[in-house]
Design an enzyme around this catalytic site. Structure first.
Site, PDB file in Angstrom:
ATOM      1  N   SER A 159      81.648  47.600 -32.884  1.00 39.25           N
ATOM      2  CA  SER A 159      82.886  48.353 -31.502  1.00 39.25           C
ATOM      3  C   SER A 159      83.382  48.334 -31.531  1.00 39.25           C
ATOM      4  CB  SER A 159      82.047  47.554 -30.778  1.00 39.25           C
ATOM      5  OG  SER A 159      82.872  46.976 -29.368  1.00 39.25           O
ATOM      6  N   TYR A 172      81.445  38.120 -28.900  1.00 40.25           N
ATOM      7  CA  TYR A 172      81.344  39.181 -29.442  1.00 40.25           C
ATOM      8  C   TYR A 172      82.050  39.858 -30.167  1.00 40.25           C
ATOM      9  CZ  TYR A 172      79.338  44.087 -27.783  1.00 40.25           C
ATOM     10  OH  TYR A 172      78.006  45.348 -27.788  1.00 40.25           O
TER      11      TYR A 172
HETATM   12  P1  NAD Z   1      70.930  47.447 -25.257  1.00 39.34           P
HETATM   13  O1  NAD Z   1      70.893  46.202 -23.694  1.00 39.34           O
HETATM   14  O2  NAD Z   1      70.565  48.663 -23.611  1.00 39.34           O
HETATM   15  O3  NAD Z   1      70.149  47.635 -26.257  1.00 39.34           O
HETATM   16  C1  NAD Z   1      69.770  46.324 -26.823  1.00 39.34           C
HETATM   17  C2  NAD Z   1      68.544  46.212 -27.144  1.00 39.34           C
HETATM   18  O4  NAD Z   1      68.370  45.625 -28.221  1.00 39.34           O
HETATM   19  C3  NAD Z   1      67.276  46.332 -26.016  1.00 39.34           C
HETATM   20  O5  NAD Z   1      66.260  46.820 -25.752  1.00 39.34           O
HETATM   21  C4  NAD Z   1      66.798  44.524 -25.994  1.00 39.34           C
HETATM   22  O6  NAD Z   1      65.632  44.191 -25.737  1.00 39.34           O
HETATM   23  C5  NAD Z   1      66.690  44.604 -27.956  1.00 39.34           C
HETATM   24  N1  NAD Z   1      66.904  43.408 -28.843  1.00 39.34           N
HETATM   25  C6  NAD Z   1      68.052  41.887 -28.363  1.00 39.34           C
HETATM   26  N2  NAD Z   1      67.384  41.047 -28.735  1.00 39.34           N
HETATM   27  C7  NAD Z   1      66.824  41.677 -29.463  1.00 39.34           C
HETATM   28  C8  NAD Z   1      65.983  41.075 -30.963  1.00 39.34           C
HETATM   29  N3  NAD Z   1      66.598  39.394 -30.991  1.00 39.34           N
HETATM   30  N4  NAD Z   1      65.229  41.760 -31.485  1.00 39.34           N
HETATM   31  C9  NAD Z   1      64.971  42.787 -30.930  1.00 39.34           C
HETATM   32  N5  NAD Z   1      65.565  43.824 -29.893  1.00 39.34           N
HETATM   33  C10 NAD Z   1      66.424  43.656 -29.841  1.00 39.34           C
HETATM   34  O7  NAD Z   1      72.359  47.861 -25.038  1.00 39.34           O
HETATM   35  P2  NAD Z   1      72.715  49.157 -25.861  1.00 39.34           P
HETATM   36  O8  NAD Z   1      73.999  49.406 -25.057  1.00 39.34           O
HETATM   37  O9  NAD Z   1      72.015  50.401 -25.898  1.00 39.34           O
HETATM   38  O10 NAD Z   1      73.094  48.617 -27.248  1.00 39.34           O
HETATM   39  C11 NAD Z   1      73.223  48.877 -28.697  1.00 39.34           C
HETATM   40  C12 NAD Z   1      73.887  48.318 -29.078  1.00 39.34           C
HETATM   41  O11 NAD Z   1      75.369  49.183 -29.180  1.00 39.34           O
HETATM   42  C13 NAD Z   1      74.425  46.514 -29.446  1.00 39.34           C
HETATM   43  O12 NAD Z   1      74.027  46.539 -31.006  1.00 39.34           O
HETATM   44  C14 NAD Z   1      75.138  46.522 -28.733  1.00 39.34           C
HETATM   45  O13 NAD Z   1      76.387  45.646 -28.795  1.00 39.34           O
HETATM   46  C15 NAD Z   1      76.265  48.092 -29.386  1.00 39.34           C
HETATM   47  N6  NAD Z   1      77.467  48.993 -28.438  1.00 39.34           N
HETATM   48  C16 NAD Z   1      77.239  48.911 -26.851  1.00 39.34           C
HETATM   49  C17 NAD Z   1      78.352  49.646 -26.065  1.00 39.34           C
HETATM   50  C18 NAD Z   1      78.341  49.627 -24.578  1.00 39.34           C
HETATM   51  O14 NAD Z   1      79.332  50.031 -24.301  1.00 39.34           O
HETATM   52  N7  NAD Z   1      76.859  49.471 -24.589  1.00 39.34           N
HETATM   53  C19 NAD Z   1      79.678  49.151 -27.316  1.00 39.34           C
HETATM   54  C20 NAD Z   1      80.113  49.431 -28.576  1.00 39.34           C
HETATM   55  C21 NAD Z   1      78.863  48.808 -29.032  1.00 39.34           C
END
Ligand code: NAD
Length: 275
Positions: A159, A172
């Site tokens: 991130s 985080y």
């Molecule tokens: P999201 O919450 O839509 O997706 C995350 C998924 O992980 C969910 O479907 C959830 O059910 C699943 N999950 C949670 N705990 C779990 C576990 N213990 N075992 C298996 N699955 C599990 O989030 P997103 O925005 O799609 O994020 C995806 C990745 O990108 C994450 O690593 C997040 O930290 C990273 N990220 C997101 C952003 C953003 O702006 N959204 C920015 C930088 C990084």
């Protein structure tokens, strides 16, 4: 490409889009998620688009659950070539209410108001475990299929806050810094056995995870939401589609000599000093 690809957290916003893009390139996709229903829904959408996919329930923090999922994937598609470690997220108990500490905060007794001193180790632990161990443990399980084979790789999700921590979310930020660091460590560790390890560092994407922090109920931006746009030279939030080309590149043999890198996908956020 014709590879077997496992994506964790692929029931979620960003990795479901990455899964669909990888599927459309001819790969066999295993959609893993804690939420079985979400995993199955994404897998069905991929199948409806004419590609191969299965949805599998798995908890990235439980090795047994991952071993079971691996068996299902192996039975359906054979050995795993690529792992995308997408599961991740933050926890409110690891988040402060204000960006800067002020003396008056010590007197603020409003329910739910949290200073640095109120951060709950449980929230920190949850966030570190989900992001860091939730990347390390699936790698231990699925990379056993990759050792010594050609064309195998791992893609982690770091991130923007790994480079410079964002205010309010120390757990985080620290956990994602650990992901960037681990990506380099693992790239070196696996360099002699043919497994490449890279990461994406998304900037700001409006998703379910951060919507409450960045938008008001009427859809307008919060002060923090506006601050992000002001600090993003390209002046917008990312969309899941913005991650697709880098994902395809890092998972493809076109990047055969690329390992240990973290690609920022951030509209220029990390290049901008704000002045
Ligand atoms: P999201 O919450 O839509 O997706 C995350 C998924 O992980 C969910 O479907 C959830 O059910 C699943 N999950 C949670 N705990 C779990 C576990 N213990 N075992 C298996 N699955 C599990 O989030 P997103 O925005 O799609 O994020 C995806 C990745 O990108 C994450 O690593 C997040 O930290 C990273 N990220 C997101 C952003 C953003 O702006 N959204 C920015 C930088 C990084």
């Amino acid at each position: 490409m014709s590879k077997t690809i496992v994506l964790t957290g692929a029931g979620g916003v960003l990795c479901s889009t990455m899964a669909m893009a990888l599927a459309k390139k001819g790969n066999r996709i295993a959609v893993l998620d804690l939420r079985e229903e979400a995993a199955n829904k994404v897998a069905q959408e991929i199948k409806d688009a004419g590609a191969e996919a299965i949805g599998v329930a798995a908890n990235v923090l439980e090795k047994d659950s991952l071993e079971k999922a691996k068996q299902v994937v192996n039975d359906a598609f054979g050995k795993v070539d690529i792992l995308v470690n997408g599961a991740g997220g933050n926890h409110p108990l690891g988040t402060t209410s204000n960006p800067f500490f002020a003396m008056e905060d010590l007197q603020n007794a409003a329910e739910g108001f949290k200073t640095f001193f109120d951060l709950d180790p449980k929230g920190i632990e949850f966030t570190f475990n989900l992001n860091f161990l939730g990347t390390l443990i699936p790698t231990q399980v699925f990379a056993t299929d990759m050792v010594g084979r050609e064309g195998c790789s791992i893609l982690n999700i770091s991130s923007m806050n790994a480079y410079t921590p964002l205010t309010k979310i120390p757990a985080y930020s620290g956990a994602k810094a650990a992901i960037s660091n681990f990506t380099q460590w693992l790239a070196v560790h696996f360099s002699k056995v043919g497994i490449r390890v890279n990461a994406l560092a998304p900037g700001f994407f409006l998703t379910d995870q951060n919507r409450a922090l960045l938008t008001n109920e009427d859809g307008s931006l919060t002060q923090r939401g506006q601050q992000i746009i002001d600090q993003t030279p390209m002046g917008r939030y990312g969309t899941a589609d913005d991650l697709v080309s880098s994902t395809l590149y890092l998972c493809d043999d076109a990047s055969a000599f690329v390992t240990g890198i973290v690609i920022p996908i951030d509209g220029g956020f990390s290049a901008y000093s704000g002045v």
